[in-house]
Design a protein around this motif. Structure first.
Motif, mmCIF file in Angstrom:
data_model
loop_
_atom_site.group_PDB
_atom_site.id
_atom_site.type_symbol
_atom_site.label_atom_id
_atom_site.label_comp_id
_atom_site.label_asym_id
_atom_site.label_seq_id
_atom_site.Cartn_x
_atom_site.Cartn_y
_atom_site.Cartn_z
ATOM 1 N N ALA A 133 13.684 50.186 60.714
ATOM 2 C CA ALA A 133 14.954 50.891 61.400
ATOM 3 C C ALA A 133 14.662 52.183 60.918
ATOM 4 C CB ALA A 133 16.112 50.511 60.742
ATOM 5 N N ILE A 134 14.219 52.766 59.770
ATOM 6 C CA ILE A 134 14.120 54.336 59.813
ATOM 7 C C ILE A 134 12.714 54.754 60.593
ATOM 8 C CG2 ILE A 134 13.255 55.813 58.145
ATOM 9 C CD1 ILE A 134 15.055 54.656 56.128
ATOM 10 N N TYR A 135 11.771 53.882 60.604
ATOM 11 C CA TYR A 135 10.347 54.169 61.579
ATOM 12 C C TYR A 135 10.721 54.335 62.841
ATOM 13 C CZ TYR A 135 6.112 54.141 63.658
ATOM 14 O OH TYR A 135 4.993 54.219 64.519
ATOM 15 N N ARG A 136 11.803 53.499 63.362
ATOM 16 C CA ARG A 136 12.106 53.578 64.869
ATOM 17 C C ARG A 136 12.899 54.644 65.148
ATOM 18 N NH1 ARG A 136 13.817 48.056 65.184
ATOM 19 N NH2 ARG A 136 11.759 47.277 64.847
ATOM 20 N N ASN A 137 13.725 55.034 64.275
ATOM 21 C CA ASN A 137 14.389 56.116 64.585
ATOM 22 C C ASN A 137 13.742 57.676 64.413
ATOM 23 O OD1 ASN A 137 16.895 55.240 65.265
ATOM 24 N ND2 ASN A 137 17.629 54.855 63.029
ATOM 25 N N ARG A 138 13.108 57.802 63.061
ATOM 26 C CA ARG A 138 12.241 59.012 62.736
ATOM 27 C C ARG A 138 11.181 59.077 63.157
ATOM 28 N NH1 ARG A 138 16.005 61.590 59.410
ATOM 29 N NH2 ARG A 138 14.643 63.475 59.660
ATOM 30 N N GLU A 139 10.277 58.026 63.654
ATOM 31 C CA GLU A 139 8.831 58.097 63.945
ATOM 32 C C GLU A 139 8.067 58.471 63.023
ATOM 33 O OE1 GLU A 139 6.994 57.108 66.613
ATOM 34 O OE2 GLU A 139 9.257 56.163 67.394
ATOM 35 N N THR A 140 8.221 58.212 61.738
ATOM 36 C CA THR A 140 7.412 58.961 60.570
ATOM 37 C C THR A 140 7.855 57.606 59.355
ATOM 38 O OG1 THR A 140 6.736 60.559 59.181
ATOM 39 C CG2 THR A 140 9.205 60.572 59.804
ATOM 40 N N ILE A 141 6.851 57.618 58.551
ATOM 41 C CA ILE A 141 7.185 56.966 57.262
ATOM 42 C C ILE A 141 7.053 57.899 56.083
ATOM 43 C CG2 ILE A 141 7.070 54.720 57.980
ATOM 44 C CD1 ILE A 141 4.045 54.671 57.096
ATOM 45 N N ASP A 142 6.998 59.127 56.142
ATOM 46 C CA ASP A 142 6.714 60.159 55.239
ATOM 47 C C ASP A 142 8.209 60.109 54.398
ATOM 48 O OD1 ASP A 142 6.158 61.901 53.559
ATOM 49 O OD2 ASP A 142 5.976 63.489 54.885
ATOM 50 N N MET A 143 8.061 59.856 52.998
ATOM 51 C CA MET A 143 9.349 59.809 52.212
ATOM 52 C C MET A 143 9.933 61.290 52.027
ATOM 53 S SD MET A 143 10.049 56.829 51.437
ATOM 54 C CE MET A 143 11.126 57.158 49.925
ATOM 55 N N GLU A 144 9.098 62.347 52.377
ATOM 56 C CA GLU A 144 9.742 63.712 52.115
ATOM 57 C C GLU A 144 10.441 64.127 53.577
ATOM 58 O OE1 GLU A 144 9.131 65.676 49.795
ATOM 59 O OE2 GLU A 144 7.779 64.282 48.750
ATOM 60 N N GLN A 145 10.504 63.202 54.339
ATOM 61 C CA GLN A 145 11.178 63.799 55.664
ATOM 62 C C GLN A 145 12.521 62.732 55.833
ATOM 63 O OE1 GLN A 145 8.783 63.973 59.111
ATOM 64 N NE2 GLN A 145 7.036 65.049 58.165
ATOM 65 N N PHE A 146 12.726 61.782 54.829
ATOM 66 C CA PHE A 146 13.818 60.839 54.983
ATOM 67 C C PHE A 146 14.964 61.999 54.173
ATOM 68 C CE2 PHE A 146 10.992 56.853 55.203
ATOM 69 C CZ PHE A 146 10.766 57.337 56.380
ATOM 70 N N ASN A 147 15.723 62.692 54.978
ATOM 71 C CA ASN A 147 16.644 63.434 54.414
ATOM 72 C C ASN A 147 17.982 63.518 55.017
ATOM 73 O OD1 ASN A 147 15.872 64.927 56.435
ATOM 74 N ND2 ASN A 147 15.181 66.742 55.468
ATOM 75 N N LEU A 148 18.253 62.264 55.475
ATOM 76 C CA LEU A 148 19.458 62.131 56.521
ATOM 77 C C LEU A 148 20.743 62.196 55.612
ATOM 78 C CD1 LEU A 148 18.679 59.161 58.659
ATOM 79 C CD2 LEU A 148 19.101 61.511 59.389
ATOM 80 N N LEU A 149 20.698 61.680 54.156
ATOM 81 C CA LEU A 149 21.689 61.565 53.292
ATOM 82 C C LEU A 149 21.579 62.559 52.093
ATOM 83 C CD1 LEU A 149 22.423 57.692 53.143
ATOM 84 C CD2 LEU A 149 23.541 59.483 54.458
ATOM 85 N N LYS A 150 20.592 63.582 52.337
ATOM 86 C CA LYS A 150 20.421 64.392 51.181
ATOM 87 C C LYS A 150 21.221 65.560 51.278
ATOM 88 C CE LYS A 150 16.093 66.021 49.329
ATOM 89 N NZ LYS A 150 14.743 66.434 49.594
ATOM 90 N N TRP A 151 21.815 66.093 52.049
ATOM 91 C CA TRP A 151 22.498 67.321 51.953
ATOM 92 C C TRP A 151 23.764 67.154 52.988
ATOM 93 C CZ3 TRP A 151 17.320 69.109 51.708
ATOM 94 C CH2 TRP A 151 17.080 69.428 50.395
#
Lengths: 206, 101
Positions: free
Chosen positions: B83-101
């Protein structure tokens, strides 16, 4: 375990080396496909260690579930997100890796000393090994572990439903008044995908 | 074959799993590291079950439950990654910051 002591030690050593080497390969190799196949090696060697620990049923279940289901699932996920991207360099990343390595090594040293120092109260006589572990595990499942056993089935059902809902393509149709799409009780309420081009292009979508 | 042998082995596998969990950037590799850690816990349970409780094998029962939960976790985790890959077009953990700040 009716193997000789030397055979147990040698096979245990081989399995341990194999497990640690493949686990390091899973973590350190850069190609993710190699990592996924080496993960199968980890699971198989752990299954061998279970056999050394007189647990034949759990060893068989380990191979069936981990190698047969989880590893194949991971391989399918790698195929589905197969995008060869070069991760952008982040400054100071090697500091993070180094500090993580130091912390993990320290944790291992701490656990190792704790294990080796603690006087485990093992009765030195050779333990009476249960002949048929399947019968014993079945007795446990249906007498004193009956409630967790039933809850596990509910958990698996919930996980299956949740995985299907999460991995479905489009949860919300973007335009509600669509043209007439025949919805029966057997079709999921998702947007019908456009047909893959009949001629050439294949494997384009996700 | 002693109990300490298996415990040290499980500790090593757990530490390798933690290292991979923190340092890897591919999201699928993070899931693989979680599987490694769960297997280390299983190895601990089996070792204690064999050496300290050889007649009533409760450790093996617990191991079967842990395997069940691990299978469910793998399915849900991979669905989340899809699901994340379909939204963000990446699987890099450094760019998964939806809930970070």
């Amino acid at each position: 375990m009716n193997l000789a002591e030397g055979v147990q030690i040698v096979s245990g050593g081989i399995l341990a080396v194999m497990m640690l080497a493949t686990a390091l390969g899973v973590v350190l190799l850069s190609n993710i496909v190699y990592s996924a196949f080496l993960l199968g090696g980890v699971f198989i060697s752990i299954s061998g260690l279970y056999i050394l620990l007189n647990a034949d049923f759990v060893a068989a279940a380990q191979i069936l579930i981990y190698v047969g289901a989880v590893n194949v699932l991971i391989l399918f996920a790698i195929m589905l997100v197969n995008k060869r991207e070069d991760f952008k360099d982040i400054p100071g990343r090697w500091i993070r890796n180094l500090s993580t390595g130091v912390v993990c090594g320290g944790l291992f040293a701490l656990l190792g000393t704790m294990i080796l120092v603690t006087p485990w109260s093992i009765n030195s006589t050779s333990p009476a090994v249960i002949e048929n572990t399947i019968v014993e595990i079945g007795k446990h499942f249906f007498s004193d572990f009956l409630l967790p056993f039933e809850l596990a089935s509910v958990l698996l059902l919930m996980a299956m439903v949740g995985a299907i809902i999460l991995a479905r393509r489009d949860l919300i149709p973007e335009a509600m008044p669509r043209e007439e799409t025949i919805t029966t009780s057997l079709t999921l309420p998702e947007r019908p995908r456009e047909l893959a081009s009949l001629g050439g292009g294949s494997g384009e979508e996700s | 074959m002693q109990l300490q042998y298996f415990l040290v082995l499980a500790a090593a596998l757990f530490c390798i799993g933690i290292y991979g969990l923190i340092t890897s950037r591919n999201a699928v590799r993070v899931l693989m590291s979680i599987e490694l850690m769960l297997n280390a816990v299983n190895l601990n349970l089996m070792g204690f079950s064999n050496f300290l409780d050889p007649t009533g094998i409760k450790g093996q029962v617990f191991t079967v439950f842990v395997i069940t939960v691990a299978a469910a976790e793998a399915a849900v985790g991979l669905a989340i990654i899809l699901a994340i890959y379909r939204n963000r077009e990446t699987i890099d953990m450094e760019q998964f910051n939806l809930l970070k700040w």
